[in-house]
Scaffold this motif. Sequence first.
Motif, PDB file in Angstrom:
ATOM      1  N   LEU A 107       6.655  10.601 -10.139  1.00 26.28           N
ATOM      2  CA  LEU A 107       7.600  10.474  -9.022  1.00 26.28           C
ATOM      3  C   LEU A 107       8.778  11.430  -9.193  1.00 26.28           C
ATOM      4  N   SER A 108       9.216  12.016  -8.097  1.00 25.09           N
ATOM      5  CA  SER A 108      10.468  12.784  -8.089  1.00 25.09           C
ATOM      6  C   SER A 108      11.604  11.784  -7.939  1.00 25.09           C
ATOM      7  N   ILE A 109      12.598  11.850  -8.833  1.00 21.90           N
ATOM      8  CA  ILE A 109      13.642  10.827  -8.870  1.00 21.90           C
ATOM      9  C   ILE A 109      14.990  11.428  -8.489  1.00 21.90           C
ATOM     10  N   TYR A 110      15.677  10.769  -7.540  1.00 30.11           N
ATOM     11  CA  TYR A 110      16.999  11.199  -7.088  1.00 30.11           C
ATOM     12  C   TYR A 110      17.982  10.042  -7.259  1.00 30.11           C
ATOM     13  N   MET A 111      19.214  10.379  -7.630  1.00 37.43           N
ATOM     14  CA  MET A 111      20.284   9.386  -7.654  1.00 37.43           C
ATOM     15  C   MET A 111      21.238   9.684  -6.503  1.00 37.43           C
ATOM     16  N   LEU A 112      21.442   8.714  -5.643  1.00 36.29           N
ATOM     17  CA  LEU A 112      22.270   8.864  -4.451  1.00 36.29           C
ATOM     18  C   LEU A 112      23.525   8.018  -4.642  1.00 36.29           C
ATOM     19  N   THR A 113      24.708   8.665  -4.618  1.00 33.55           N
ATOM     20  CA  THR A 113      25.936   7.916  -4.908  1.00 33.55           C
ATOM     21  C   THR A 113      27.137   8.501  -4.173  1.00 33.55           C
ATOM     22  N   GLY A 114      28.127   7.671  -3.980  1.00 32.29           N
ATOM     23  CA  GLY A 114      29.380   8.102  -3.375  1.00 32.29           C
ATOM     24  C   GLY A 114      30.395   8.567  -4.404  1.00 32.29           C
ATOM     25  N   ASP A 115      30.053   8.468  -5.715  1.00 28.02           N
ATOM     26  CA  ASP A 115      30.961   8.885  -6.784  1.00 28.02           C
ATOM     27  C   ASP A 115      31.187  10.393  -6.751  1.00 28.02           C
ATOM     28  N   ASN A 116      32.273  10.805  -7.449  1.00 30.43           N
ATOM     29  CA  ASN A 116      32.551  12.247  -7.526  1.00 30.43           C
ATOM     30  C   ASN A 116      31.432  12.949  -8.287  1.00 30.43           C
ATOM     31  N   ARG A 117      31.293  14.240  -8.003  1.00 36.78           N
ATOM     32  CA  ARG A 117      30.150  14.981  -8.504  1.00 36.78           C
ATOM     33  C   ARG A 117      30.095  15.052 -10.033  1.00 36.78           C
TER      34      ARG A 117
ATOM     35  N   GLU B 140       0.828  -1.204   0.000  1.00 34.04           N
ATOM     36  CA  GLU B 140       0.000   0.000   0.000  1.00 34.04           C
ATOM     37  C   GLU B 140       0.865   1.258   0.000  1.00 34.04           C
ATOM     38  N   LEU B 141       1.921   1.267   0.807  1.00 36.38           N
ATOM     39  CA  LEU B 141       2.810   2.435   0.860  1.00 36.38           C
ATOM     40  C   LEU B 141       3.477   2.676  -0.486  1.00 36.38           C
ATOM     41  N   LEU B 142       3.822   1.596  -1.171  1.00 36.62           N
ATOM     42  CA  LEU B 142       4.474   1.716  -2.473  1.00 36.62           C
ATOM     43  C   LEU B 142       3.599   2.473  -3.456  1.00 36.62           C
ATOM     44  N   SER B 143       2.305   2.233  -3.404  1.00 36.70           N
ATOM     45  CA  SER B 143       1.387   2.891  -4.338  1.00 36.70           C
ATOM     46  C   SER B 143       1.178   4.362  -4.004  1.00 36.70           C
ATOM     47  N   LYS B 144       1.536   4.761  -2.750  1.00 37.37           N
ATOM     48  CA  LYS B 144       1.308   6.142  -2.323  1.00 37.37           C
ATOM     49  C   LYS B 144       2.570   7.000  -2.340  1.00 37.37           C
ATOM     50  N   ALA B 145       3.709   6.404  -2.707  1.00 37.83           N
ATOM     51  CA  ALA B 145       4.981   7.139  -2.681  1.00 37.83           C
ATOM     52  C   ALA B 145       4.998   8.236  -3.737  1.00 37.83           C
ATOM     53  N   ASP B 146       5.716   9.317  -3.420  1.00 42.62           N
ATOM     54  CA  ASP B 146       5.847  10.405  -4.391  1.00 42.62           C
ATOM     55  C   ASP B 146       7.293  10.700  -4.760  1.00 42.62           C
ATOM     56  N   SER B 147       8.266  10.021  -4.094  1.00 35.42           N
ATOM     57  CA  SER B 147       9.685  10.216  -4.406  1.00 35.42           C
ATOM     58  C   SER B 147      10.380   8.866  -4.433  1.00 35.42           C
ATOM     59  N   ILE B 148      11.388   8.752  -5.268  1.00 30.33           N
ATOM     60  CA  ILE B 148      12.156   7.515  -5.324  1.00 30.33           C
ATOM     61  C   ILE B 148      13.644   7.852  -5.403  1.00 30.33           C
ATOM     62  N   VAL B 149      14.433   7.219  -4.550  1.00 32.58           N
ATOM     63  CA  VAL B 149      15.875   7.445  -4.488  1.00 32.58           C
ATOM     64  C   VAL B 149      16.565   6.182  -4.998  1.00 32.58           C
ATOM     65  N   LEU B 150      17.454   6.360  -5.988  1.00 31.81           N
ATOM     66  CA  LEU B 150      18.127   5.224  -6.617  1.00 31.81           C
ATOM     67  C   LEU B 150      19.617   5.260  -6.321  1.00 31.81           C
ATOM     68  N   ASP B 151      20.142   4.147  -5.847  1.00 35.51           N
ATOM     69  CA  ASP B 151      21.587   3.988  -5.756  1.00 35.51           C
ATOM     70  C   ASP B 151      22.125   3.899  -7.186  1.00 35.51           C
TER      71      ASP B 151
ATOM     72  N   ALA C 161      25.546  13.524  -4.818  1.00 42.20           N
ATOM     73  CA  ALA C 161      26.807  12.809  -5.025  1.00 42.20           C
ATOM     74  C   ALA C 161      27.753  12.961  -3.836  1.00 42.20           C
ATOM     75  N   GLU C 162      28.845  12.174  -3.904  1.00 40.64           N
ATOM     76  CA  GLU C 162      29.914  12.191  -2.895  1.00 40.64           C
ATOM     77  C   GLU C 162      29.347  11.948  -1.483  1.00 40.64           C
ATOM     78  N   VAL C 163      28.447  10.966  -1.399  1.00 45.26           N
ATOM     79  CA  VAL C 163      27.799  10.631  -0.131  1.00 45.26           C
ATOM     80  C   VAL C 163      28.400   9.338   0.413  1.00 45.26           C
ATOM     81  N   LEU C 164      28.843   9.368   1.645  1.00 43.00           N
ATOM     82  CA  LEU C 164      29.363   8.162   2.282  1.00 43.00           C
ATOM     83  C   LEU C 164      28.197   7.217   2.589  1.00 43.00           C
ATOM     84  N   PRO C 165      28.458   5.878   2.570  1.00 41.08           N
ATOM     85  CA  PRO C 165      27.365   4.922   2.832  1.00 41.08           C
ATOM     86  C   PRO C 165      26.591   5.210   4.111  1.00 41.08           C
ATOM     87  N   GLN C 166      27.297   5.600   5.167  1.00 37.13           N
ATOM     88  CA  GLN C 166      26.623   5.845   6.440  1.00 37.13           C
ATOM     89  C   GLN C 166      25.794   7.130   6.429  1.00 37.13           C
ATOM     90  N   ASP C 167      26.013   7.978   5.416  1.00 35.07           N
ATOM     91  CA  ASP C 167      25.272   9.239   5.344  1.00 35.07           C
ATOM     92  C   ASP C 167      24.046   9.165   4.436  1.00 35.07           C
TER      93      ASP C 167
END
Length: 834
Positions: free
Chosen positions: A582-592, A426-437, A608-614
């Motif tokens: 959906l608003s789409i974001y890419m989250l990565t530790g790679d350089n900008r 149910e939550l999946l159908s109501k989401a408005d943002s998606i963050v992709l590794d 970009a440039e995000v550490l795994p723990q962050d």
Amino acid sequence: MKQKYDVMGMTCSACSAHVDKAVRQIDGVKDVNVNLLSNSMVVDYDESKVNDQMIFQSVENAGYKAALETQTVQAKKQEETVDHKKKSLILSFIFLIPLFYISMGHMMGAPLPAFLTGEENMMVFALAELFLTLPVMYINRYYFQRGFKSLWHRSPNMDTLIAMGSSAAALYSIYAVFMMGYDLGHGNMHQAHQYVMQLYFESAAMILTLISLGKYLESRSKKKTTEAIEKLIHLMPSVATVLKGGIEKEVPIEEVQVGDIVVVKSGQSIPLDGVIVQGHTSIDESMITGESLPVDKTVNDRVIGATMNVEGYIQVQVTHTSQEATLSQIIELVEEASSSKAPIAKLADRISGIFVPIVITISFITFILWMTLGNQTFHFALTCAIAVLVISCPCALGLATPTAIMVGTGKGAQLGILIKSAENLELLSKADSIVLDKTGTITKGKPQVTQIYPIGMNEKELLTLAASIEQASQHPLAKAIVEYGKANHIELQTLDHFEMLSGKGLKGTVNGKIILSGNQRLMKEHDIDLSPVEKEAALLASQGKTPLYYAYDGQIVGLIVVSDVLKETSQSAIEQLKAMGLSIYMLTGDNRLTAQAIGDELGIQVIAEVLPQDKEKHIRDLQASRQRVIMVGDGINDAPALMRADVGIAMTSGTDIAMDSADIVLMKNDLQDVVNAIELSHAVLKNIKENLFWAFFYNVIGIPIAAGLFYPFFGWLLDPMFGAAAMSLSSVFVVSNALRLRFFKPKHQNQMIEQENQIMKQEEHKMEKTMNIEGMMCPNCQKHVDKALNSIDGVKATVDLQNNCAYLQLDKDIDDSILIQAVEDAGYSVKGIQ
């Protein structure tokens, strides 16, 4: 801990609500999920305070029985099976048909035997109906047993409504028989005739039979909702061929241990998860991953139990037992999801808990009002009261949600989408943002050669030098270049000398000359002039790409770009996610720069440039802005972010699916399945809303009509027999509607089918011609004619030198003169075209 139980005796949503309430009141019980569809219950409790016996006793106090899931076989024997219901239904109709004929036949002009007609045979007529009704009541006695037992425990349910309605009709009819006998004995024929017209035996029997018909149809439909799980269970092989001491021995699958070597021949199912230690083959994994094409496998490749060995002989070292195997995990996940409840179901649960007492109250009020205020007969008031009881069954209400969830999660498993709970769906159908590794999610996660820039030599020569020195390195970039070289049939040269320079690159000697491979710093240290590649290097840097420099014999010879490339489906999947709003974001530790280049290509926002723990913090920031967030990652270094997101989706290799951090697990590393999962969630939620609407709508309309509310205005009155039929069909309708989800297909599959159909139509419209040619003497002549014809747009030609002809396939209408001219310009002549 969580423990699953089988619950016997539940027939409607009121039953499941009473069981839920009874178990939830036990001190130490944290959560309860009762599933009417599968007659099961999952209880999460504190082991130090609660045990199985306490739960059994609580369920029994509510009027039902419970057993551990491990006792399923024994428990199922105590339940009415579909076959048992069918036999009971047939027997009921055997007695109902003559009963209905006797009681209603004369109204339709049908002839009756002489001993049943006339005032002198009134008692025979009444007793014939009585003795035909009693067997029907006995055959369906479980309605009375369970109904009145539930009433005694102050937890009335559907069976209570049926038992009260049928009993009221039967008892009043028996009373009428006694009064008729009394009047006949006192010579009061007129009064006796009045009572014979007030017999309700056929109503009592018809109510029970029609309810049983509905329950039988419902059972058959419910059985289909579990088809997905049953198919998964049947996939598991029962035996395996184990190789010990060079001897093959067939053993039960339960006896196979981790480390055993099993033999799998062509056409056989792989018994358990493992690693190939000998042989190579193609494996059909469609039943597990949803991947339609067979996958090539060789030594050291992992294989999944229950998949099909299409061709080839292999030996597999087992890595998981039957209880730990991928298929077992999938079945467990699907069953757990099917037993869970979506938030939307809570309203139905609350209503179900009080629904039956309210209906009984309405029935009594209806009877009293018609007797006191309506100026109607006892017959009329009783009919209305019974109709209220039998039409108000909450079955449809209780089945609305679990049937859709059961079928939906089962369909998801068939598509390689494992959903852990209905709430996530149910939550999946109501989401408005998606963050992709990025790595492994949007991109392949494996470096590949993407560009080659040779200086002073051709690409093949540069690739030969590069692959020759990189073969001595174990670095992922080096492996990518060697693999690319082999794929292009490069012959690797022998290194005379090799040296690894940390943080810079590689240095070696080929044919007595030094070859360098590495970064700009390495080249400058060896005084290599980089001016020939400065422009290309700067352009690549601006695109976020990092090239490898190559120098040979003191001269720069080129650049090779090795990078992580997009998966084939990523672009299309992201476009579809955008279309969903959906608003789409890419989250990565790679350089900008590198990340932004991919973000610009896909048209998505980049973090970009995000550490795994962050990563978890960025999910929290999005949620703080009141966004419902889906996180898609690989389930390992993305675990905190997956757990923080409203819905965490983990991609997996197809074997390690037990990811506690994820709410949904995808069996394929394909972003398209994220789209499919969201589409499926929309379809399931829509189906649940449809079911709930019809369940509520049915009762909202049915109860007032049954109570006779519209009788003074429109003359509408509902016969209890029709009420029983309508109630039964409402449950069948809800289950049948949920079964439509079995035919769910992702939109991209439908688009692919349409494209294939268009291609097939185009193929059908292609024209074929045969051209007879003179003058061809050798293979060179054949090549010239082939080149001349195939250079024409829309022509596909196959030239046959032996028969001096060319077979043409035309995508469009092309004039013969154009074809003839092309052949003549090549130096040959055309004898004719057919």
